[in-house]
Design a protein around this motif. Structure first.
Motif, PDB file in Angstrom:
ATOM      1  N   THR A  88       2.216  -5.716   7.104  1.00  0.00           N
ATOM      2  CA  THR A  88       2.197  -5.071   9.304  1.00  0.00           C
ATOM      3  C   THR A  88       0.473  -5.226  10.138  1.00  0.00           C
ATOM      4  OG1 THR A  88       1.710  -2.991   8.816  1.00  0.00           O
ATOM      5  CG2 THR A  88       4.154  -3.855   8.748  1.00  0.00           C
ATOM      6  N   GLY A  89      -0.300  -5.019   9.327  1.00  0.00           N
ATOM      7  CA  GLY A  89      -1.376  -5.718  10.053  1.00  0.00           C
ATOM      8  C   GLY A  89      -2.276  -4.132  10.382  1.00  0.00           C
ATOM      9  N   GLU A  90      -1.137  -3.138   9.823  1.00  0.00           N
ATOM     10  CA  GLU A  90      -1.724  -1.573  10.258  1.00  0.00           C
ATOM     11  C   GLU A  90      -3.434  -1.351   9.098  1.00  0.00           C
ATOM     12  OE1 GLU A  90       0.914   2.286  10.790  1.00  0.00           O
ATOM     13  OE2 GLU A  90       1.372   0.600   9.425  1.00  0.00           O
ATOM     14  N   ARG A  91      -4.363  -0.654   9.510  1.00  0.00           N
ATOM     15  CA  ARG A  91      -4.946  -0.083   8.486  1.00  0.00           C
ATOM     16  C   ARG A  91      -4.436   1.383   7.930  1.00  0.00           C
ATOM     17  NH1 ARG A  91     -10.941  -1.582   8.086  1.00  0.00           N
ATOM     18  NH2 ARG A  91      -9.948  -2.976   7.102  1.00  0.00           N
ATOM     19  N   LEU A  92      -4.132   1.965   6.963  1.00  0.00           N
ATOM     20  CA  LEU A  92      -4.175   2.732   6.058  1.00  0.00           C
ATOM     21  C   LEU A  92      -5.313   3.586   5.864  1.00  0.00           C
ATOM     22  CD1 LEU A  92      -0.566   1.585   4.619  1.00  0.00           C
ATOM     23  CD2 LEU A  92      -0.970   2.579   7.295  1.00  0.00           C
ATOM     24  N   LYS A  93      -5.399   5.112   5.417  1.00  0.00           N
ATOM     25  CA  LYS A  93      -6.127   5.616   6.170  1.00  0.00           C
ATOM     26  C   LYS A  93      -6.344   6.548   4.514  1.00  0.00           C
ATOM     27  CE  LYS A  93      -9.455   6.600  10.274  1.00  0.00           C
ATOM     28  NZ  LYS A  93      -9.406   7.130  10.666  1.00  0.00           N
ATOM     29  N   ARG A  94      -6.705   6.482   3.515  1.00  0.00           N
ATOM     30  CA  ARG A  94      -5.850   6.686   2.268  1.00  0.00           C
ATOM     31  C   ARG A  94      -7.175   8.108   1.303  1.00  0.00           C
ATOM     32  NH1 ARG A  94      -2.346   6.135  -0.833  1.00  0.00           N
ATOM     33  NH2 ARG A  94      -1.862   8.240  -0.899  1.00  0.00           N
ATOM     34  N   ALA A  95      -6.863   8.942   1.914  1.00  0.00           N
ATOM     35  CA  ALA A  95      -8.114   9.974   1.011  1.00  0.00           C
ATOM     36  C   ALA A  95      -8.038  10.741  -0.126  1.00  0.00           C
ATOM     37  CB  ALA A  95      -8.004  11.348   2.444  1.00  0.00           C
ATOM     38  N   PHE A  96      -8.859  10.818  -0.478  1.00  0.00           N
ATOM     39  CA  PHE A  96      -8.806  11.222  -2.729  1.00  0.00           C
ATOM     40  C   PHE A  96     -10.107  12.191  -2.772  1.00  0.00           C
ATOM     41  CE2 PHE A  96      -7.066   6.406  -2.058  1.00  0.00           C
ATOM     42  CZ  PHE A  96      -5.817   6.804  -2.684  1.00  0.00           C
ATOM     43  N   VAL A  97      -9.629  13.176  -4.295  1.00  0.00           N
ATOM     44  CA  VAL A  97     -10.973  13.694  -4.223  1.00  0.00           C
ATOM     45  C   VAL A  97     -11.336  13.483  -5.897  1.00  0.00           C
ATOM     46  CG1 VAL A  97     -11.500  15.758  -5.707  1.00  0.00           C
ATOM     47  CG2 VAL A  97      -9.579  15.829  -3.526  1.00  0.00           C
TER      48      VAL A  97
END
Ligand code: SAM
Length: 323
Positions: A305-314
């Protein structure tokens, strides 16, 4: 070794943006009634235990391209390499080092460790789901020399009246079997693990069971041993995608005094999202000492999709004190 970056964007800016989005959504009372975990920690939406729900998950994800080794594990926890990658002549005649993965799933995290650690390290992997343990064993056996590897079913969140053996005893038994030691009493099980890996497992444990789970992890860890931890952070993409109807109300609270940000997937498995303060509280109240604790933020680019996904982890490392 793959390069790995985990500070792609500011967590604080992301948090502000996501809180704004959450405020603009209709509140729970305007949508659907929240589900509450009852005293037995059975989730209303699904009648099965968590182990049964995860069995279902691993049964439907055991084939195809689902399995992806977490190659970044050695990069983001260099203490594993420091500890286990070299043959150390001063250890001649001493017991092999033990890396223990709790909640191993299909082996995505323990396989890269097995490939990178030296002969003097053994790896034990466990999961509450028997299906996960089967899949993990076959993945490891088909991908690498599995002679320093063992996997077993165990659930550290179980209370003493729910299980005949403690988690430390289960570890000791599996360790003895792998080392082909003559069985000795397992009653006096003490912490054996030099490194405990907890990757995306605490988020699956019902909040009320977390103190018991952590006590058993503490008991299974050697004095001076470390826990390498990675799990979902608040405002991670899946949290923002869960519908309010999947939100589960627990009687426990997070460090900020709010109810844990806990959701139930359609298959009944749980997913909790943590702040740094909550993780620090959980580990420190179980006796561990903090060594590293931060948010890891990663862009995942969706090629389709060309989408930039934001992942956040501890990301965290905690140590068990020397006596
Ligand atoms: C999201 S998967 C993560 C698997 C693996 N650690 C990885 O990095 O891919 C969570 C795993 O934890 C297991 N699990 C959930 N609760 C557990 C518990 N109380 N004790 C042991 N394993 C548990 C599940 O069966 C599942 O395999």
């Amino acid at each position: 070794m793959v390069e790995y970056y985990d500070n792609d964007f500011s967590f604080e800016e992301h948090q502000l943006e996501m809180e704004g989005k959450l405020q603009s959504m209709p509140s729970t009372s305007e949508t659907a009634e929240q589900d509450t975990i009852d005293d037995d920690e059975h989730v209303k939406l699904h009648p099965n235990t968590q182990a049964q729900c995860w069995d279902g998950f691993h049964t439907s994800h055991s084939t195809g391209n689902f399995f992806k080794p977490r190659r970044y594990i050695m990069k983001c926890f260099p203490c594993i390499l420091d500890h286990c990658a070299t043959e150390d002549s001063t250890r001649m005649g001493r017991p092999k080092r033990l890396v223990l993965e709790v909640g191993c799933g299909s082996g995505s995290s323990c396989l890269p460790i097995l490939r990178n650690c030296a002969e003097n390290t053994i790896i034990l992997a466990c999961d509450c789901s028997a299906k996960a343990v089967d899949v993990c064993k076959s993945v490891v056996q088909s991908s690498t020399d599995a002679k320093n590897f063992g996997a077993f079913v165990s659930d550290p969140s179980l209370e003493s009246d729910e299980s005949d053996t403690s988690f430390a005893q289960d570890v000791k038994r599996a360790h003895g079997q792998l080392m082909e030691e003559t069985p000795t009493t397992i009653d006096d099980a003490v912490g054996l693990a030099d490194i405990v890996l907890m990757v995306f497992v605490l988020s699956a444990v019902p909040p009320k069971r977390v103190p018991r789970f952590m006590k058993q992890i503490f008991d299974a860890t050697k004095c001076g041993g470390k826990v390498c931890f990675r799990d979902y952070a608040l405002y991670d993409l899946p949290m923002m995608r869960f519908k309010e109807t999947h939100s589960v109300h627990s009687t426990c609270s997070d460090a900020d005094g709010r109810t844990p940000r806990l959701y139930e997937r359609g298959d009944g498995t749980l997913s909790r999202f943590f702040s740094l303060d909550t993780i620090r509280d959980i580990f420190e109240s179980s006796g561990f000492i903090m060594e590293e604790l931060r948010y890891a933020t990663v862009f995942n680019d969706n090629r389709k999709t060309g989408e930039r996904l934001k992942r956040a982890f501890v990301h965290a490392v905690f140590r068990k004190p020397q006596d």
